[in-house]
Design a protein around this motif. Structure first.
Motif, PDB file in Angstrom:
ATOM      1  N   SER A 239       0.807  -1.216   0.000  1.00  0.00           N
ATOM      2  CA  SER A 239       0.000   0.000   0.000  1.00  0.00           C
ATOM      3  C   SER A 239       0.842   1.269   0.000  1.00  0.00           C
ATOM      4  O   SER A 239       0.334   2.350  -0.298  1.00  0.00           O
ATOM      5  N   GLN A 240       2.158   1.157   0.320  1.00  0.00           N
ATOM      6  CA  GLN A 240       2.979   2.365   0.404  1.00  0.00           C
ATOM      7  C   GLN A 240       3.451   2.864  -0.948  1.00  0.00           C
ATOM      8  O   GLN A 240       4.076   3.924  -1.031  1.00  0.00           O
ATOM      9  N   VAL A 241       3.178   2.122  -2.025  1.00  0.00           N
ATOM     10  CA  VAL A 241       3.617   2.539  -3.350  1.00  0.00           C
ATOM     11  C   VAL A 241       2.424   3.089  -4.126  1.00  0.00           C
ATOM     12  O   VAL A 241       1.489   2.352  -4.428  1.00  0.00           O
ATOM     13  N   PRO A 242       2.426   4.383  -4.469  1.00  0.00           N
ATOM     14  CA  PRO A 242       1.306   4.950  -5.223  1.00  0.00           C
ATOM     15  C   PRO A 242       1.139   4.270  -6.573  1.00  0.00           C
ATOM     16  O   PRO A 242       2.092   3.743  -7.150  1.00  0.00           O
ATOM     17  N   ALA A 243      -0.080   4.310  -7.100  1.00  0.00           N
ATOM     18  CA  ALA A 243      -0.383   3.620  -8.352  1.00  0.00           C
ATOM     19  C   ALA A 243       0.420   4.166  -9.524  1.00  0.00           C
ATOM     20  O   ALA A 243       0.672   3.469 -10.503  1.00  0.00           O
ATOM     21  N   ASP A 244       0.838   5.449  -9.457  1.00  0.00           N
ATOM     22  CA  ASP A 244       1.568   6.040 -10.576  1.00  0.00           C
ATOM     23  C   ASP A 244       3.066   5.784 -10.496  1.00  0.00           C
ATOM     24  O   ASP A 244       3.817   6.192 -11.378  1.00  0.00           O
ATOM     25  N   LYS A 245       3.519   5.113  -9.453  1.00  0.00           N
ATOM     26  CA  LYS A 245       4.932   4.767  -9.314  1.00  0.00           C
ATOM     27  C   LYS A 245       5.148   3.309  -9.706  1.00  0.00           C
ATOM     28  O   LYS A 245       4.230   2.503  -9.716  1.00  0.00           O
ATOM     29  N   GLY A 246       6.404   2.979 -10.012  1.00  0.00           N
ATOM     30  CA  GLY A 246       6.725   1.608 -10.360  1.00  0.00           C
ATOM     31  C   GLY A 246       6.709   0.705  -9.147  1.00  0.00           C
ATOM     32  O   GLY A 246       6.696   1.167  -7.997  1.00  0.00           O
ATOM     33  N   PRO A 247       6.730  -0.601  -9.356  1.00  0.00           N
ATOM     34  CA  PRO A 247       6.739  -1.550  -8.244  1.00  0.00           C
ATOM     35  C   PRO A 247       8.060  -1.500  -7.490  1.00  0.00           C
ATOM     36  O   PRO A 247       9.044  -0.890  -7.939  1.00  0.00           O
ATOM     37  N   LEU A 248       8.092  -2.157  -6.341  1.00  0.00           N
ATOM     38  CA  LEU A 248       9.318  -2.206  -5.552  1.00  0.00           C
ATOM     39  C   LEU A 248      10.301  -3.195  -6.169  1.00  0.00           C
ATOM     40  O   LEU A 248       9.935  -4.297  -6.552  1.00  0.00           O
ATOM     41  N   GLY A 249      11.560  -2.787  -6.245  1.00  0.00           N
ATOM     42  CA  GLY A 249      12.618  -3.683  -6.674  1.00  0.00           C
ATOM     43  C   GLY A 249      13.317  -4.285  -5.469  1.00  0.00           C
ATOM     44  O   GLY A 249      12.845  -4.185  -4.330  1.00  0.00           O
ATOM     45  N   ALA A 250      14.455  -4.884  -5.706  1.00  0.00           N
ATOM     46  CA  ALA A 250      15.187  -5.564  -4.645  1.00  0.00           C
ATOM     47  C   ALA A 250      15.723  -4.605  -3.592  1.00  0.00           C
ATOM     48  O   ALA A 250      16.048  -5.027  -2.487  1.00  0.00           O
ATOM     49  N   MET A 251      15.824  -3.317  -3.931  1.00  0.00           N
ATOM     50  CA  MET A 251      16.277  -2.326  -2.964  1.00  0.00           C
ATOM     51  C   MET A 251      15.118  -1.747  -2.153  1.00  0.00           C
ATOM     52  O   MET A 251      15.287  -0.800  -1.384  1.00  0.00           O
ATOM     53  N   ASN A 252      13.918  -2.316  -2.359  1.00  0.00           N
ATOM     54  CA  ASN A 252      12.709  -1.900  -1.655  1.00  0.00           C
ATOM     55  C   ASN A 252      12.316  -0.459  -1.971  1.00  0.00           C
ATOM     56  O   ASN A 252      11.741   0.240  -1.146  1.00  0.00           O
ATOM     57  N   ARG A 253      12.633  -0.026  -3.186  1.00  0.00           N
ATOM     58  CA  ARG A 253      12.233   1.275  -3.706  1.00  0.00           C
ATOM     59  C   ARG A 253      11.570   1.063  -5.061  1.00  0.00           C
ATOM     60  O   ARG A 253      11.833   0.080  -5.752  1.00  0.00           O
ATOM     61  N   SER A 254      10.729   2.009  -5.465  1.00  0.00           N
ATOM     62  CA  SER A 254      10.066   1.905  -6.756  1.00  0.00           C
ATOM     63  C   SER A 254      11.094   1.920  -7.887  1.00  0.00           C
ATOM     64  O   SER A 254      12.057   2.689  -7.857  1.00  0.00           O
ATOM     65  N   ILE A 255      10.867   1.075  -8.870  1.00  0.00           N
ATOM     66  CA  ILE A 255      11.730   1.048 -10.037  1.00  0.00           C
ATOM     67  C   ILE A 255      11.055   1.807 -11.178  1.00  0.00           C
ATOM     68  O   ILE A 255       9.852   2.068 -11.144  1.00  0.00           O
ATOM     69  N   THR A 256      11.840   2.164 -12.186  1.00  0.00           N
ATOM     70  CA  THR A 256      11.395   3.075 -13.238  1.00  0.00           C
ATOM     71  C   THR A 256      11.485   2.393 -14.599  1.00  0.00           C
ATOM     72  O   THR A 256      12.521   1.835 -14.948  1.00  0.00           O
TER      73      THR A 256
END
Length: 344
Positions: A239-256
């Motif tokens: 739920s912490q990732v907005p719909a307009d952002k990419g999914p979480l990668g292995a670094m636990n941040r949104s990917i582009t």
């Protein structure tokens, strides 16, 4: 994302840098040796780099991240603080693509939405539990309230489990994003290879769309084919990732999309910029950031390009299997430390 690996372990790998082995070579290049370097949008890559730079903990990376805050030009930043290093292990370079699936679904079961995405049951937390077939046919999951959402297509659900994360579009137009939570501990078996083994298709004919069509046409036999793969992935709501952002990668941040790649962290530090020269139907010459990894991504010249979200991205990713070259950009001191003594 689809990468079913421990983030903590990857964080350690990200700090170690390229692997040291008699079979691995490191060649420092000039930026003028990178095909198409001057034509890239370095500022776009710079913004993606900064999104995970703060997570790098070793002193040389931390110093670079501090310097990034004062830089206005991405190209100047990369050329001033990095050196391109070609890392080779003798294997042929290979670029593939991956994407984030987008499924139609609902928070509640309906006649249309009747295929559940399950949360991880306590029995499977140690990574050893019953097979996919047993999960699907024995009723072991029923009545436990572990359903996160329901989707309308068992094949799309299957490919979501292969990818490991995705978005579910709900009836009101909002989105629910799910990510990998764990699996049942059984090995993955390719249903595409099984169709080839049965003589249904030749290996060059198999694609995700071909598999979808075959399963849809063949009813119970189609569902039985899905169960040929005993591995079963469970999800968690992200739920912490907005719909307009990419999914979480292995670094636990949104990917582009088209700026993030999955790499083998034994050779390429997670978080590092990587110059990609990919040929094929969709040639690429650009800086991408190593922000993900995957169990099939093994080798110094092996990378998976994150294409984006949805069916169009999935079709592009499915066709990507191309040669090329990847050159990791390393902090200057770290780059020269890789050279054999006597030529540093």
């Amino acid at each position: 994302m689809k990468r079913a690996l421990c983030v903590a372990a990857l964080a350690v790998a990200a700090m170690t840098g390229p692997a040291q082995s008699k079979d691995v070579t490191h060649t420092i290049l000039g930026f003028d040796q990178l095909d198409g370097w001057v034509d890239d949008d370095h500022d776009a890559a710079f913004e993606v780099f900064k999104s995970t730079c703060r997570d790098l903990k070793s002193h040389d990376w931390k110093a670079l991240c501090a310097a990034a805050a004062d830089q206005k030009s991405g190209r100047t930043f990369f050329e001033l603080f990095f050196r391109p290093v070609l890392v080779e292990d003798g294997a042929e370079p290979l670029f593939t693509g991956y994407f984030e699936p987008e499924l139609e679904g609902s928070r509640v079961r309906t006649d249309r939405f009747r295929y559940p995405l399950y949360a991880l049951p306590p029995e499977a937390r140690d990574g050893s539990w019953v097979s996919r077939r047993e999960i699907m046919t024995s009723g072991v999951m029923e009545g436990r309230g572990l359903e996160i959402a329901w989707v309308d297509d068992p094949v799309e659900k299957f490919f979501l489990q292969v990818q490991g994360s995705g978005r579910v579009r709900l009836p009101d137009g909002s989105y629910l994003r799910v990510g990998y939570a764990g699996k049942n501990g059984h090995p993955y078996r390719s249903i595409g290879q099984e169709l080839v083994r049965r003589g249904v298709y030749k290996s060059h004919q198999v694609s995700a769309q071909v598999i979808r069509n075959w399963v849809s046409r063949n009813g119970a036999a189609g569902e039985d084919l899905l169960n040929h793969n005993p591995s079963y992935v469970f999800f968690r709501e992200v739920s912490q990732v907005p719909a307009d952002k990419g999914p979480l990668g292995a670094m636990n941040r949104s990917i582009t999309a088209m700026r993030s790649i999955a790499v083998d962290p034994r050779y390429t530090p997670l978080g590092a910029p990587v110059w990609v020269e990919k040929d094929g139907a969709l040639p690429l010459r650009r800086v991408m950031i190593a922000q993900d990894t995957g169990s099939a991504i093994k080798g110094a010249q092996r990378a998976d390009v994150f294409v984006g979200t949805g069916d169009k991205a999935g079709r592009t990713a499915g066709r990507m299997r191309d040669p090329g070259r990847m050159v990791v950009l390393l902090p200057i001191q770290r780059a020269y430390a890789l050279l054999p003594e006597g030529i540093q």
